[in-house]
Scaffold this motif. Structure first.
Motif, PDB file in Angstrom:
ATOM      1  N   LEU A 181       1.522  -5.276  -0.071  1.00 37.85           N
ATOM      2  CA  LEU A 181       1.516  -4.142   0.862  1.00 37.85           C
ATOM      3  C   LEU A 181       0.099  -3.779   1.283  1.00 37.85           C
ATOM      4  CD1 LEU A 181       4.255  -1.820  -0.692  1.00 37.85           C
ATOM      5  CD2 LEU A 181       4.440  -3.323   1.298  1.00 37.85           C
ATOM      6  N   LEU A 182      -0.847  -3.862   0.353  1.00 43.11           N
ATOM      7  CA  LEU A 182      -2.237  -3.565   0.692  1.00 43.11           C
ATOM      8  C   LEU A 182      -2.781  -4.584   1.693  1.00 43.11           C
ATOM      9  CD1 LEU A 182      -4.826  -1.935   0.265  1.00 43.11           C
ATOM     10  CD2 LEU A 182      -5.329  -3.388  -1.721  1.00 43.11           C
ATOM     11  N   ALA A 183      -2.458  -5.862   1.471  1.00 44.82           N
ATOM     12  CA  ALA A 183      -2.909  -6.899   2.398  1.00 44.82           C
ATOM     13  C   ALA A 183      -2.307  -6.685   3.790  1.00 44.82           C
ATOM     14  CB  ALA A 183      -2.526  -8.276   1.858  1.00 44.82           C
ATOM     15  N   LEU A 184      -1.031  -6.320   3.842  1.00 44.73           N
ATOM     16  CA  LEU A 184      -0.383  -6.054   5.134  1.00 44.73           C
ATOM     17  C   LEU A 184      -1.020  -4.854   5.827  1.00 44.73           C
ATOM     18  CD1 LEU A 184       3.381  -6.618   4.219  1.00 44.73           C
ATOM     19  CD2 LEU A 184       1.930  -8.083   5.639  1.00 44.73           C
ATOM     20  N   LEU A 185      -1.332  -3.817   5.052  1.00 44.18           N
ATOM     21  CA  LEU A 185      -1.968  -2.635   5.625  1.00 44.18           C
ATOM     22  C   LEU A 185      -3.327  -2.978   6.222  1.00 44.18           C
ATOM     23  CD1 LEU A 185      -2.250   0.449   6.045  1.00 44.18           C
ATOM     24  CD2 LEU A 185      -3.181   0.568   3.717  1.00 44.18           C
ATOM     25  N   ALA A 206      -6.780  -3.987  10.809  1.00 43.19           N
ATOM     26  CA  ALA A 206      -7.775  -4.822  11.491  1.00 43.19           C
ATOM     27  C   ALA A 206      -7.271  -5.267  12.857  1.00 43.19           C
ATOM     28  CB  ALA A 206      -8.110  -6.033  10.626  1.00 43.19           C
ATOM     29  N   ALA A 207      -5.976  -5.582  12.963  1.00 45.77           N
ATOM     30  CA  ALA A 207      -5.407  -5.998  14.245  1.00 45.77           C
ATOM     31  C   ALA A 207      -5.451  -4.857  15.259  1.00 45.77           C
ATOM     32  CB  ALA A 207      -3.972  -6.476  14.046  1.00 45.77           C
ATOM     33  N   CYS A 208      -5.109  -3.655  14.819  1.00 44.78           N
ATOM     34  CA  CYS A 208      -5.174  -2.488  15.708  1.00 44.78           C
ATOM     35  C   CYS A 208      -6.608  -2.230  16.154  1.00 44.78           C
ATOM     36  CB  CYS A 208      -4.601  -1.259  15.005  1.00 44.78           C
ATOM     37  SG  CYS A 208      -2.819  -1.315  14.732  1.00 44.78           S
ATOM     38  N   TRP A 209      -7.542  -2.379  15.224  1.00 43.46           N
ATOM     39  CA  TRP A 209      -8.953  -2.188  15.563  1.00 43.46           C
ATOM     40  C   TRP A 209      -9.401  -3.214  16.593  1.00 43.46           C
ATOM     41  CZ3 TRP A 209     -12.355   1.583  14.526  1.00 43.46           C
ATOM     42  CH2 TRP A 209     -13.706   1.320  14.775  1.00 43.46           C
ATOM     43  N   GLY A 255     -11.874   0.422   4.421  1.00 45.12           N
ATOM     44  CA  GLY A 255     -12.128   0.995   3.104  1.00 45.12           C
ATOM     45  C   GLY A 255     -11.373   2.294   2.895  1.00 45.12           C
ATOM     46  N   ALA A 256     -11.369   3.160   3.909  1.00 41.54           N
ATOM     47  CA  ALA A 256     -10.650   4.431   3.802  1.00 41.54           C
ATOM     48  C   ALA A 256      -9.150   4.195   3.671  1.00 41.54           C
ATOM     49  CB  ALA A 256     -10.945   5.298   5.024  1.00 41.54           C
ATOM     50  N   ALA A 257      -8.613   3.250   4.458  1.00 44.71           N
ATOM     51  CA  ALA A 257      -7.178   2.958   4.390  1.00 44.71           C
ATOM     52  C   ALA A 257      -6.801   2.398   3.026  1.00 44.71           C
ATOM     53  CB  ALA A 257      -6.800   1.967   5.490  1.00 44.71           C
ATOM     54  N   ALA A 258      -7.601   1.466   2.506  1.00 44.97           N
ATOM     55  CA  ALA A 258      -7.308   0.873   1.200  1.00 44.97           C
ATOM     56  C   ALA A 258      -7.390   1.912   0.094  1.00 44.97           C
ATOM     57  CB  ALA A 258      -8.281  -0.279   0.922  1.00 44.97           C
ATOM     58  N   LEU A 259      -8.382   2.779   0.151  1.00 41.34           N
ATOM     59  CA  LEU A 259      -8.544   3.793  -0.885  1.00 41.34           C
ATOM     60  C   LEU A 259      -7.398   4.797  -0.865  1.00 41.34           C
ATOM     61  CD1 LEU A 259     -10.261   4.935  -3.138  1.00 41.34           C
ATOM     62  CD2 LEU A 259     -11.590   6.182  -1.429  1.00 41.34           C
ATOM     63  N   ALA A 260      -7.036   5.282   0.315  1.00 39.51           N
ATOM     64  CA  ALA A 260      -5.940   6.254   0.415  1.00 39.51           C
ATOM     65  C   ALA A 260      -4.622   5.648  -0.055  1.00 39.51           C
ATOM     66  CB  ALA A 260      -5.824   6.754   1.853  1.00 39.51           C
ATOM     67  N   PHE A 261      -4.353   4.419   0.361  1.00 44.55           N
ATOM     68  CA  PHE A 261      -3.118   3.758  -0.048  1.00 44.55           C
ATOM     69  C   PHE A 261      -3.096   3.542  -1.561  1.00 44.55           C
ATOM     70  CE2 PHE A 261      -0.811  -0.221  -0.963  1.00 44.55           C
ATOM     71  CZ  PHE A 261       0.462   0.161  -0.541  1.00 44.55           C
ATOM     72  N   SER A 262      -4.206   3.114  -2.125  1.00 50.41           N
ATOM     73  CA  SER A 262      -4.266   2.840  -3.563  1.00 50.41           C
ATOM     74  C   SER A 262      -4.110   4.119  -4.378  1.00 50.41           C
ATOM     75  CB  SER A 262      -5.588   2.149  -3.909  1.00 50.41           C
ATOM     76  OG  SER A 262      -5.699   0.910  -3.237  1.00 50.41           O
ATOM     77  N   ILE A 263      -4.685   5.209  -3.910  1.00 49.58           N
ATOM     78  CA  ILE A 263      -4.514   6.481  -4.602  1.00 49.58           C
ATOM     79  C   ILE A 263      -3.053   6.913  -4.549  1.00 49.58           C
ATOM     80  CG2 ILE A 263      -5.053   8.952  -4.498  1.00 49.58           C
ATOM     81  CD1 ILE A 263      -7.893   8.146  -3.649  1.00 49.58           C
ATOM     82  N   GLY A 264      -2.416   6.723  -3.393  1.00 47.17           N
ATOM     83  CA  GLY A 264      -1.000   7.043  -3.301  1.00 47.17           C
ATOM     84  C   GLY A 264      -0.161   6.222  -4.271  1.00 47.17           C
ATOM     85  N   VAL A 265      -0.436   4.926  -4.344  1.00 45.37           N
ATOM     86  CA  VAL A 265       0.286   4.051  -5.269  1.00 45.37           C
ATOM     87  C   VAL A 265       0.027   4.463  -6.717  1.00 45.37           C
ATOM     88  CG1 VAL A 265       0.428   1.680  -6.146  1.00 45.37           C
ATOM     89  CG2 VAL A 265       0.393   2.098  -3.681  1.00 45.37           C
TER      90      VAL A 265
END
Length: 278
Positions: free
Chosen positions: A26-30, A35-38, A220-230
């Motif tokens: 899920l992290l890799a997909l996020l 990156a694709a949206c960017w 980095g912000a997306a990965a950190l927020a997602f990981s904290i949620g998990v």
């Protein structure tokens, strides 16, 4: 024939039996989707000075994109809230099945690592971060940006507290874990707080750093927020639906705050543009 509830329960049990693998996928997909949206934004974005649109129409297009993000995140939150507000049986069963499976499947070392990670979104941590960034911006003479930063972080805290009181969902049992939490469960405050605080921090830093740093900051912000949620699921202080709702509400509030700051920038810049226009 398997019902929708059976399918949801099956996937919840599977995810709970393979928590680290599912987290990694899920992290890799996020990160890939971010990156694709960017890339799409960078590929098709036209700078203000080069746009054929009038200034007001240019602003409207940018705000419409932000509004679409707000609506999408709010829709996810509303769908979860509606499911829990009706019978909540299928989602509640899936939440509990995931929590039970994670309890026996997650290695102790990983649990300790996520227990440390979750501290990055504790109230004291985010309050300290809020004060430090606000002071740094004020000292650089960016008082409006400092005000926007404080309202974003503090406003999310008020919003989350209000939503918790409205839904009043009881937390999962977690009396044998490394992290204890009290109060209501829905939506996850750590999840929404990490999205807003670290998402806003990335936005603030993009205002000062060269363009080559912008994508790493966003990822980095997306990965950190997602990981904290998990981490809240792995520590069993929140159900998965609490975390998903927290990520959704945090994303919606983050989009509102950034859109408001951009709108304020545009209004404050208008007199300058009018003055230098031939």
């Amino acid at each position: 024939m398997a019902t929708e509830s059976d399918v949801l329960l099956h996937w919840a049990q599977f995810a709970g039996q393979h928590p680290l693998a599912v987290y990694g996928i899920l992290l890799a997909l996020l990160l890939a989707s971010s990156a694709a949206c960017w890339w799409l934004v960078r590929r098709y974005h036209v700078p203000h000075g080069q746009s054929a649109l009038p200034p007001l129409a240019y602003l409207a297009v940018r705000l419409a994109a932000g509004f679409g993000l707000i609506v999408s995140a709010a829709w996810v939150f509303a769908e979860i809230a509606e499911e829990l507000g009706t019978t909540g049986a299928s989602m509640g069963q899936a939440d509990q099945a995931l929590a039970d499976a994670v309890r026996t499947s997650l290695p102790p070392a990983a649990l300790q690592a996520f227990a440390l990670l979750t501290r990055l979104a504790d109230t004291a941590t985010l309050a300290g971060l809020c004060i430090l960034v606000a002071l740094a911006l004020a000292l650089r003479g960016r008082r409006w940006l400092a005000l926007g930063w404080v309202l974003a972080v503090a406003g999310n805290g008020v919003l989350n507290t209000t939503l918790k009181a409205v839904f009043a969902r009881v937390r999962p049992l977690h009396d044998d874990g490394p992290v204890m939490a009290s109060g209501f469960s829905f939506p996850s405050g750590h999840s929404s707080g990490s999205v807003v605080a670290y998402g806003m921090l990335a936005y603030v830093l993009t205002r000062f750093l060269p363009a080559r740093w912008h994508l790493p900051l966003v990822l980095g912000a997306a990965a950190l927020a997602f990981s904290i949620g998990v981490s809240r699921i792995f520590l069993r202080v929140h159900f998965a639906s609490d975390v998903l709702a927290g990520l959704a509400s945090g994303t919606a509030w983050l989009a509102v705050c950034i859109a408001s700051i951009e709108l304020t920038r545009w209004y404050r810049r208008r007199p300058e543009e009018t003055a230098i226009r031939p």
